[in-house]
Design an enzyme around this catalytic site. Structure first.
Site, PDB file in Angstrom:
ATOM      1  N   TYR A 139       0.827  -1.216   0.000  1.00 15.35           N
ATOM      2  CA  TYR A 139       0.000   0.000   0.000  1.00 15.35           C
ATOM      3  C   TYR A 139       0.861   1.266   0.000  1.00 15.35           C
ATOM      4  CZ  TYR A 139      -3.713  -3.259   1.515  1.00 15.35           C
ATOM      5  OH  TYR A 139      -4.596  -4.305   1.631  1.00 15.35           O
TER       6      TYR A 139
ATOM      7  N   HIS B  95       0.391 -11.683   2.164  1.00 20.33           N
ATOM      8  CA  HIS B  95      -0.651 -10.965   1.414  1.00 20.33           C
ATOM      9  C   HIS B  95      -1.406 -11.858   0.408  1.00 20.33           C
ATOM     10  CE1 HIS B  95      -1.687  -6.625   0.006  1.00 20.33           C
ATOM     11  NE2 HIS B  95      -2.726  -7.415  -0.104  1.00 20.33           N
TER      12      HIS B  95
HETATM   13  N1  LIG Z   1      -5.814  -8.629   1.689  1.00 14.89           N
HETATM   14  C1  LIG Z   1      -6.103  -8.144   0.501  1.00 14.89           C
HETATM   15  O1  LIG Z   1      -5.719  -8.692  -0.539  1.00 14.89           O
HETATM   16  C2  LIG Z   1      -6.913  -6.890   0.411  1.00 14.89           C
HETATM   17  C3  LIG Z   1      -7.451  -6.485  -0.820  1.00 14.89           C
HETATM   18  C4  LIG Z   1      -8.232  -5.333  -0.840  1.00 14.89           C
HETATM   19  C5  LIG Z   1      -8.469  -4.614   0.320  1.00 14.89           C
HETATM   20  N2  LIG Z   1      -7.911  -5.018   1.518  1.00 14.89           N
HETATM   21  C6  LIG Z   1      -8.143  -4.287   2.798  1.00 14.89           C
HETATM   22  O2  LIG Z   1      -9.546  -4.094   2.935  1.00 14.89           O
HETATM   23  C7  LIG Z   1      -9.798  -2.702   3.134  1.00 14.89           C
HETATM   24  C8  LIG Z   1     -11.187  -2.325   2.661  1.00 14.89           C
HETATM   25  O3  LIG Z   1     -11.336  -2.562   1.293  1.00 14.89           O
HETATM   26  P1  LIG Z   1     -11.383  -1.375   0.214  1.00 14.89           P
HETATM   27  O4  LIG Z   1     -10.519  -0.250   0.641  1.00 14.89           O
HETATM   28  O5  LIG Z   1     -11.096  -2.026  -1.086  1.00 14.89           O
HETATM   29  O6  LIG Z   1     -12.883  -0.901   0.151  1.00 14.89           O
HETATM   30  P2  LIG Z   1     -14.241  -0.915   1.019  1.00 14.89           P
HETATM   31  O7  LIG Z   1     -13.950  -0.789   2.456  1.00 14.89           O
HETATM   32  O8  LIG Z   1     -15.063  -2.053   0.521  1.00 14.89           O
HETATM   33  O9  LIG Z   1     -14.926   0.401   0.461  1.00 14.89           O
HETATM   34  C9  LIG Z   1     -14.349   1.668   0.654  1.00 14.89           C
HETATM   35  C10 LIG Z   1     -15.247   2.676  -0.035  1.00 14.89           C
HETATM   36  O10 LIG Z   1     -16.525   2.689   0.622  1.00 14.89           O
HETATM   37  C11 LIG Z   1     -16.824   4.022   1.013  1.00 14.89           C
HETATM   38  N3  LIG Z   1     -17.517   3.967   2.306  1.00 14.89           N
HETATM   39  C12 LIG Z   1     -16.993   3.599   3.503  1.00 14.89           C
HETATM   40  N4  LIG Z   1     -17.914   3.672   4.471  1.00 14.89           N
HETATM   41  C13 LIG Z   1     -19.052   4.112   3.893  1.00 14.89           C
HETATM   42  C14 LIG Z   1     -20.333   4.406   4.393  1.00 14.89           C
HETATM   43  N5  LIG Z   1     -20.638   4.261   5.688  1.00 14.89           N
HETATM   44  N6  LIG Z   1     -21.267   4.846   3.513  1.00 14.89           N
HETATM   45  C15 LIG Z   1     -20.972   5.001   2.208  1.00 14.89           C
HETATM   46  N7  LIG Z   1     -19.767   4.738   1.670  1.00 14.89           N
HETATM   47  C16 LIG Z   1     -18.800   4.286   2.516  1.00 14.89           C
HETATM   48  C17 LIG Z   1     -15.503   4.730   1.147  1.00 14.89           C
HETATM   49  O11 LIG Z   1     -15.712   6.114   0.940  1.00 14.89           O
HETATM   50  P3  LIG Z   1     -14.831   7.267   1.652  1.00 14.89           P
HETATM   51  O12 LIG Z   1     -13.399   6.781   1.654  1.00 14.89           O
HETATM   52  O13 LIG Z   1     -15.075   8.461   0.828  1.00 14.89           O
HETATM   53  O14 LIG Z   1     -15.350   7.428   3.056  1.00 14.89           O
HETATM   54  C18 LIG Z   1     -14.690   4.078   0.040  1.00 14.89           C
HETATM   55  O15 LIG Z   1     -14.942   4.688  -1.205  1.00 14.89           O
HETATM   56  C19 LIG Z   1      -8.645  -2.036   2.376  1.00 14.89           C
HETATM   57  O16 LIG Z   1      -8.523  -0.662   2.659  1.00 14.89           O
HETATM   58  C20 LIG Z   1      -7.498  -2.908   2.817  1.00 14.89           C
HETATM   59  O17 LIG Z   1      -7.068  -2.531   4.113  1.00 14.89           O
HETATM   60  C21 LIG Z   1      -7.140  -6.150   1.559  1.00 14.89           C
END
Ligand SMILES: NC(=O)c1ccc[n+]([C@@H]2O[C@H](COP(=O)([O-])OP(=O)(O)OC[C@H]3O[C@@H](n4cnc5c(N)ncnc54)[C@H](OP(=O)(O)O)[C@@H]3O)[C@@H](O)[C@H]2O)c1
Length: 282
Positions: free
Chosen positions: A51, A109
């Site tokens: 990241y 990862h």
């Molecule tokens: N292990 C892996 O391979 C892997 C892969 C992908 C992700 N991850 C981890 O999982 C985490 C979460 O996944 P992600 O970042 O892909 O996306 P996510 O959490 O599914 O979605 C984030 C999006 O949702 C919006 N959001 C958050 N809360 C909200 C609410 N209450 N109402 C409306 N919209 C909302 C955010 O907007 P705003 O930011 O504008 O608030 C952002 O655009 C990552 O950050 C990472 O730490 C791990």
């Protein structure tokens, strides 16, 4: 707002049942996102070498008024460092970058089965825990065959497996396989990462209206009631606060089933990242 409940892991440790995700949370704006998240109540911060924000996470820890011991920092080993010696060095380098002397949790990862070195990587995590560099060790994106391979070779079962999971791809079988082995599932992209429209789904919206909650809160709660730890990213302060305010209501079995029924199987993945195919070598 109720405080975040904790979860017990198979190594005897307890962790918060929600993590703050940090994909694309970087630099000075990212720093304030993480500081706000800590102030909102998040204590488990999910990052990764991939990241490119470990430095910022370290800065947030130093600037936060919450003591380091009350925060839990979780990072992930990149694919380029699956060989044993490289993995140990990568863990040490990540600690230097963040400016801490141990990780509360650390994951591999991706398994990268074509490269086929994830067993070496796992041995490195097992040893790094013995050296005191990590408290809890786990994996991410591991399928049952990858889990069985590392458990058989080392006798050590990961505490957590962080996998893709949201209502359009609920990964139910893998959640069950994790559970069978005593592994807690963490859900990544639980809100569909703004790539899919799950937050605008009619079923989710109508359930949210019924409980007087927001769609994201319904998805968070659905995970909690399945004993799954959602890793939720939000830069908006309001979103951050909504996402942890999910401990004062209970979804009915019928509503849980309705959410389960939104699953689309493989086509539901946000970016088609199948763990046997997806390769990251950064
Ligand atoms: N292990 C892996 O391979 C892997 C892969 C992908 C992700 N991850 C981890 O999982 C985490 C979460 O996944 P992600 O970042 O892909 O996306 P996510 O959490 O599914 O979605 C984030 C999006 O949702 C919006 N959001 C958050 N809360 C909200 C609410 N209450 N109402 C409306 N919209 C909302 C955010 O907007 P705003 O930011 O504008 O608030 C952002 O655009 C990552 O950050 C990472 O730490 C791990």
């Amino acid at each position: 707002m109720n405080s975040i409940k904790t979860m017990l892991l198979n190594d005897g440790s307890t962790i918060p049942s929600i993590a703050f995700g940090t994909v694309n949370v970087k630099g000075a704006t990212g720093l304030y996102d993480v500081l706000n998240a800590i102030e909102s109540g998040y204590r488990l911060i999910d990052t990764s070498t991939n990241y490119n924000n470990e430095g910022m996470v370290g800065e947030a820890i130093r600037r936060s008024s919450v003591p380091r011991e009350e925060l839990m920092i979780s990072s992930k080993l990149p694919g380029a460092a699956h060989e044993y010696d490289q993995a140990i060095q990568m863990i040490q380098e990540s600690l230097y970058r963040i400016g801490i002397d141990y990780f509360d949790k650390y994951l591999i990862h991706w398994p990268l089965p074509k490269q086929d070195k994830y067993d070496e990587a796992w041995q490195a995590l097992v040893d790094a825990r013995k050296f005191g560099l990590i408290k809890t060790i786990g994996v991410s994106n591991f399928l049952p065959e990858h889990l069985d391979c590392i458990i058989e070779k080392t006798g050590v079962t990961p505490a957590t497996n962080q996998i893709e999971r949201h209502p359009y791809f609920n990964n139910k079988e893998l959640v069950e396989e994790n559970k069978k082995r005593g592994i807690v599932t963490e859900a990544w992209s639980p809100l569909g990462r703004e790539i899919n429209d799950v937050l605008g789904n009619d079923t989710i919206i109508s359930i949210a209206q019924k409980y007087n909650k927001k769609p994201a809160q319904i998805i968070g709660r659905w995970n909690i009631q399945n004993d799954v730890l959602p890793v939720m990213k939000a830069s908006s302060r309001q979103h951050q606060m909504e996402n942890i305010d999910i401990f004062d209501f209970e979804l009915s079995n019928e509503d849980m089933e309705q959410i389960n029924s939104l699953d689309k199987g493989e086509p539901g993945r946000v970016e088609g990242q199948h763990p046997n195919e997806y390769e990251e070598f950064d």
